[in-house]
Structures are given as structure tokens and as C-alpha cells.
Design a protein around this motif. Sequence first.
Motif, mmCIF file in Angstrom:
data_model
loop_
_atom_site.group_PDB
_atom_site.id
_atom_site.type_symbol
_atom_site.label_atom_id
_atom_site.label_comp_id
_atom_site.label_asym_id
_atom_site.label_seq_id
_atom_site.Cartn_x
_atom_site.Cartn_y
_atom_site.Cartn_z
ATOM 1 N N VAL A 18 0.836 -1.201 0.000
ATOM 2 C CA VAL A 18 0.000 0.000 0.000
ATOM 3 C C VAL A 18 0.873 1.255 0.000
ATOM 4 O O VAL A 18 0.579 2.244 -0.683
ATOM 5 C CB VAL A 18 -0.961 0.008 1.201
ATOM 6 C CG1 VAL A 18 -1.742 1.318 1.269
ATOM 7 C CG2 VAL A 18 -1.933 -1.164 1.116
ATOM 8 N N MET A 19 1.968 1.212 0.736
ATOM 9 C CA MET A 19 2.885 2.346 0.783
ATOM 10 C C MET A 19 3.460 2.640 -0.608
ATOM 11 O O MET A 19 3.518 3.784 -1.052
ATOM 12 C CB MET A 19 4.023 2.063 1.770
ATOM 13 C CG MET A 19 5.146 3.096 1.763
ATOM 14 S SD MET A 19 4.638 4.742 2.310
ATOM 15 C CE MET A 19 4.429 4.447 4.062
ATOM 16 N N GLU A 20 3.872 1.600 -1.320
ATOM 17 C CA GLU A 20 4.505 1.797 -2.623
ATOM 18 C C GLU A 20 3.492 2.056 -3.725
ATOM 19 O O GLU A 20 3.770 2.810 -4.667
ATOM 20 C CB GLU A 20 5.357 0.575 -2.970
ATOM 21 C CG GLU A 20 6.567 0.415 -2.061
ATOM 22 C CD GLU A 20 7.448 -0.768 -2.415
ATOM 23 O OE1 GLU A 20 8.577 -0.832 -1.909
ATOM 24 O OE2 GLU A 20 6.983 -1.634 -3.204
ATOM 25 N N GLU A 21 2.311 1.465 -3.627
ATOM 26 C CA GLU A 21 1.298 1.625 -4.670
ATOM 27 C C GLU A 21 0.372 2.803 -4.414
ATOM 28 O O GLU A 21 -0.314 3.273 -5.331
ATOM 29 C CB GLU A 21 0.471 0.346 -4.803
ATOM 30 C CG GLU A 21 1.257 -0.884 -5.218
ATOM 31 C CD GLU A 21 1.817 -0.764 -6.612
ATOM 32 O OE1 GLU A 21 1.323 0.072 -7.386
ATOM 33 O OE2 GLU A 21 2.772 -1.491 -6.941
ATOM 34 N N ARG A 22 0.322 3.259 -3.152
ATOM 35 C CA ARG A 22 -0.539 4.383 -2.768
ATOM 36 C C ARG A 22 -2.007 4.127 -3.092
ATOM 37 O O ARG A 22 -2.751 5.027 -3.429
ATOM 38 C CB ARG A 22 -0.093 5.680 -3.468
ATOM 39 C CG ARG A 22 1.260 6.215 -2.999
ATOM 40 C CD ARG A 22 1.207 6.653 -1.537
ATOM 41 N NE ARG A 22 2.319 7.501 -1.168
ATOM 42 C CZ ARG A 22 3.466 7.084 -0.648
ATOM 43 N NH1 ARG A 22 3.636 5.792 -0.429
ATOM 44 N NH2 ARG A 22 4.425 7.933 -0.342
ATOM 45 N N GLY A 23 -2.416 2.865 -2.970
ATOM 46 C CA GLY A 23 -3.811 2.551 -3.216
ATOM 47 C C GLY A 23 -4.126 1.107 -2.884
ATOM 48 O O GLY A 23 -3.275 0.217 -3.050
ATOM 49 N N VAL A 24 -5.333 0.848 -2.409
ATOM 50 C CA VAL A 24 -5.755 -0.503 -2.049
ATOM 51 C C VAL A 24 -5.896 -1.379 -3.288
ATOM 52 O O VAL A 24 -5.481 -2.534 -3.301
ATOM 53 C CB VAL A 24 -7.086 -0.446 -1.265
ATOM 54 C CG1 VAL A 24 -7.675 -1.848 -1.107
ATOM 55 C CG2 VAL A 24 -6.876 0.195 0.101
ATOM 56 N N THR A 25 -6.481 -0.834 -4.354
ATOM 57 C CA THR A 25 -6.713 -1.629 -5.564
ATOM 58 C C THR A 25 -5.409 -2.117 -6.166
ATOM 59 O O THR A 25 -5.249 -3.309 -6.476
ATOM 60 C CB THR A 25 -7.478 -0.794 -6.610
ATOM 61 O OG1 THR A 25 -8.731 -0.375 -6.058
ATOM 62 C CG2 THR A 25 -7.739 -1.615 -7.866
ATOM 63 N N ILE A 55 -4.230 7.971 4.810
ATOM 64 C CA ILE A 55 -5.410 8.826 4.652
ATOM 65 C C ILE A 55 -5.778 8.870 3.180
ATOM 66 O O ILE A 55 -4.931 9.133 2.327
ATOM 67 C CB ILE A 55 -5.138 10.262 5.155
ATOM 68 C CG1 ILE A 55 -4.572 10.231 6.587
ATOM 69 C CG2 ILE A 55 -6.403 11.099 5.075
ATOM 70 C CD1 ILE A 55 -5.506 9.654 7.598
ATOM 71 N N ARG A 56 -7.031 8.599 2.890
ATOM 72 C CA ARG A 56 -7.467 8.598 1.496
ATOM 73 C C ARG A 56 -7.530 10.035 0.976
ATOM 74 O O ARG A 56 -8.104 10.920 1.606
ATOM 75 C CB ARG A 56 -8.822 7.927 1.347
ATOM 76 C CG ARG A 56 -9.240 7.690 -0.116
ATOM 77 C CD ARG A 56 -10.559 6.922 -0.183
ATOM 78 N NE ARG A 56 -10.468 5.639 0.490
ATOM 79 C CZ ARG A 56 -9.946 4.547 -0.066
ATOM 80 N NH1 ARG A 56 -9.442 4.614 -1.293
ATOM 81 N NH2 ARG A 56 -9.922 3.402 0.604
ATOM 82 N N GLY A 57 -6.935 10.271 -0.198
ATOM 83 C CA GLY A 57 -6.939 11.582 -0.826
ATOM 84 C C GLY A 57 -7.424 11.499 -2.262
ATOM 85 O O GLY A 57 -7.754 10.405 -2.758
ATOM 86 N N PRO A 58 -7.445 12.604 -2.993
ATOM 87 C CA PRO A 58 -7.957 12.612 -4.369
ATOM 88 C C PRO A 58 -7.120 11.776 -5.327
ATOM 89 O O PRO A 58 -7.620 11.312 -6.349
ATOM 90 C CB PRO A 58 -7.926 14.097 -4.743
ATOM 91 C CG PRO A 58 -6.917 14.704 -3.820
ATOM 92 C CD PRO A 58 -7.048 13.935 -2.541
ATOM 93 N N ASN A 59 -5.824 11.561 -5.011
ATOM 94 C CA ASN A 59 -4.941 10.831 -5.919
ATOM 95 C C ASN A 59 -4.388 9.554 -5.296
ATOM 96 O O ASN A 59 -3.352 9.047 -5.712
ATOM 97 C CB ASN A 59 -3.785 11.730 -6.356
ATOM 98 C CG ASN A 59 -4.248 12.931 -7.141
ATOM 99 O OD1 ASN A 59 -5.062 12.810 -8.049
ATOM 100 N ND2 ASN A 59 -3.750 14.103 -6.782
ATOM 101 N N ALA A 67 3.451 6.202 9.476
ATOM 102 C CA ALA A 67 3.625 5.236 8.390
ATOM 103 C C ALA A 67 4.946 5.466 7.672
ATOM 104 O O ALA A 67 5.654 4.516 7.319
ATOM 105 C CB ALA A 67 2.460 5.333 7.408
ATOM 106 N N LEU A 68 5.298 6.715 7.449
ATOM 107 C CA LEU A 68 6.572 7.030 6.804
ATOM 108 C C LEU A 68 7.744 6.540 7.648
ATOM 109 O O LEU A 68 8.739 6.031 7.120
ATOM 110 C CB LEU A 68 6.686 8.536 6.564
ATOM 111 C CG LEU A 68 5.733 9.126 5.525
ATOM 112 C CD1 LEU A 68 5.806 10.645 5.534
ATOM 113 C CD2 LEU A 68 6.072 8.589 4.132
#
Length: 326
Positions: A18-25, A55-59, A67-68
Motif C-alpha cells: 500500500v505504501m509503494e502503490e498508494r492505493g488498495v486496488t 489517509i485517502r486523498g484525491p490521488n 507510516a513514513l
Amino acid sequence: MREIHNADLNLVRVFVAVMEERGVTRAAERLHLTQSAISHALARLRETLGDELFIRGPNGMYPTPRALELAQAFKPALRQIEGALAGNTFNPETSDITFAISTSDFLTATVIPELMARIRCHAPKAGCWLRPLSELNITEELDRGALHVAIGVFGKTPSRFVSEPLFSDQSVWLMRRDHPAAAGPFGLQALAAFPHVDILISDQLQPAGDATIDQGGLERAYITSNPRYIEGLLGAEGLTRTVGATVSHILAVPALLAATDMIAYVPLQFALRAVRALDLAWRDPPYHAPPFEISMLSHRTMGAHPAVAWLRQALVESAERYHRKD
């Protein structure tokens, strides 16, 4: 994870994805899990660590400061654990490894199809994750094992990396077959007479800048139209050039040239395939233009793992087969 006996390595794998992909999908696709499984794993992590983490954002998903901080420890630790569990063997027929390769769209459209055919034949359960060369810090990605190899034009290389040549190429001017400059004398006057398509495949490069950058001691060159050099040649003759379009993907160039009077400076191997696909022609540059070398970069330590060694050999053979087709 506050207590070692409660640690779950799968949760760490989800966190890193999730950290590297920046998204659940995208994380779910990468780990071959459902989105629901990823969401449940994140919920467990949040409860265990007492932090929202993302935190979910627009992108996409944005990591919290906690997390960082965790990522600095989790990512390299996970790579080491996975490497240790994998052992020092590799069976291409049974391995489900996902090879991480960073390269340009030029090479993705030329050499990579040969590689994928070889992988499908000899390592049918393996996959490839193709990452854009222009958007990554290659030294960091290779150092932490997030990349197996990078393919491009490299100059000065830190000693911890191994650079292996794949093939050499040269650049030519590409245009419509019925273009006024496609026949007859082709000199600097012709370069000044027709608008150019500039190919800048990284936002780190500026239209008037050099075609190389230094990234952590690694000199990376980009396959571009190298505007500063061309403008210098024209300026010495009292000529100037016109930019008709600037693109970030070389694959967009042939269609632009086929429909306009623009010309573009591209690798010969790319030009040959563009000529076959569309009604185009190419001319040798009217000045000295030395060839450039496409190389494969890997980490000296992690690149020696049998799986990466197999990938490197497959890339060498794919490049050779690609050129034999010409």
C-alpha cells in the motif's frame, strides 16, 4: 507488532504494498489478493499500531508521519526476509516471482515483448512489473530491492551496481514519407525549415536543458531530441529552430509526424518500426552523431541472486533476438 509474538509478516507485506502503490486496488493486484483482504489487513494494522497509517486523498492513499517512519524499517527488512526464505535457488518453471523492471516506453514497445514471450515460455507462473524509468530514483529502488533491473542509457555508475550492455543504437530524423525533407539534400537548413517534435520523457529535464541528470552518483541519460545540442548547431550557422510539439512519450511521435510537416530525432530501431507501421521515412543527421548504448543495471549483491541472474540472461537473449529480426 508491539510484541514480536503477535507479528504477522503478511501484514507487513500489505503495508509495504500500500505504501509503494498508494492505493488498495493496486496493492491487491500486486499481492494477488482481494481489495477486501487488503482493507481488513489495514484495519488490523491500524488497531495494532494505534495509528491511521494512510489517509485517502484525491490521488490515492497518503501515509501518515508514523507510516513514513515505519516504512524506513519495514521495506528493507521485508526484502531481506523474503530473500532469506526464498533461498539461493530459482526454478523458472515453478516460480511465481514478479520481476520488477524499470525502463522507457521505447524499450517497453521493442525489447520487452521479446522478454515477455521468453518468460511465458520458460517461467509461465512469473510476471513482470514494468515501472517508468523517468519517474523513479533508480539508485534508491535498486538499493532497497524494489527493482531487479533498470534498462536505459547510463554513464557514470556507482561501484555497487553492475552495468551490462544490451545493444547499441543511433538516432535519426523521422518524418512523413512524402515530406519535402524526405528526398534530396538534408542539411541544417532543413532542420531549421520544419518544426520539431521535442521528446522530453522526464519532468526533471527542461526544454533547453541537457539530456542527462545525476541521481545519487548514477548518471542517467534520456532518449530525447537533445534540444540544446541541436540549437547550438543551428545557432553556429545563424539558424534557429521551431518547436511544433513537446511530448513525454516517444510512442506518440509517429502519429504526429504522419499527420503534419513536423520532424523528430529518434532512435533508429524505433524509426525502423515506425516506418513499417506508418507511411514514414528517416534521414541520417547532417552532423556527427555518435551511437549510444542501451544497458541493463542491477545491484551487485542482490542482482547475483539466481532469479535476477536468470532475468538478466533472459534480457540479453531477448535483446539479441530483437535485433536479429531487423
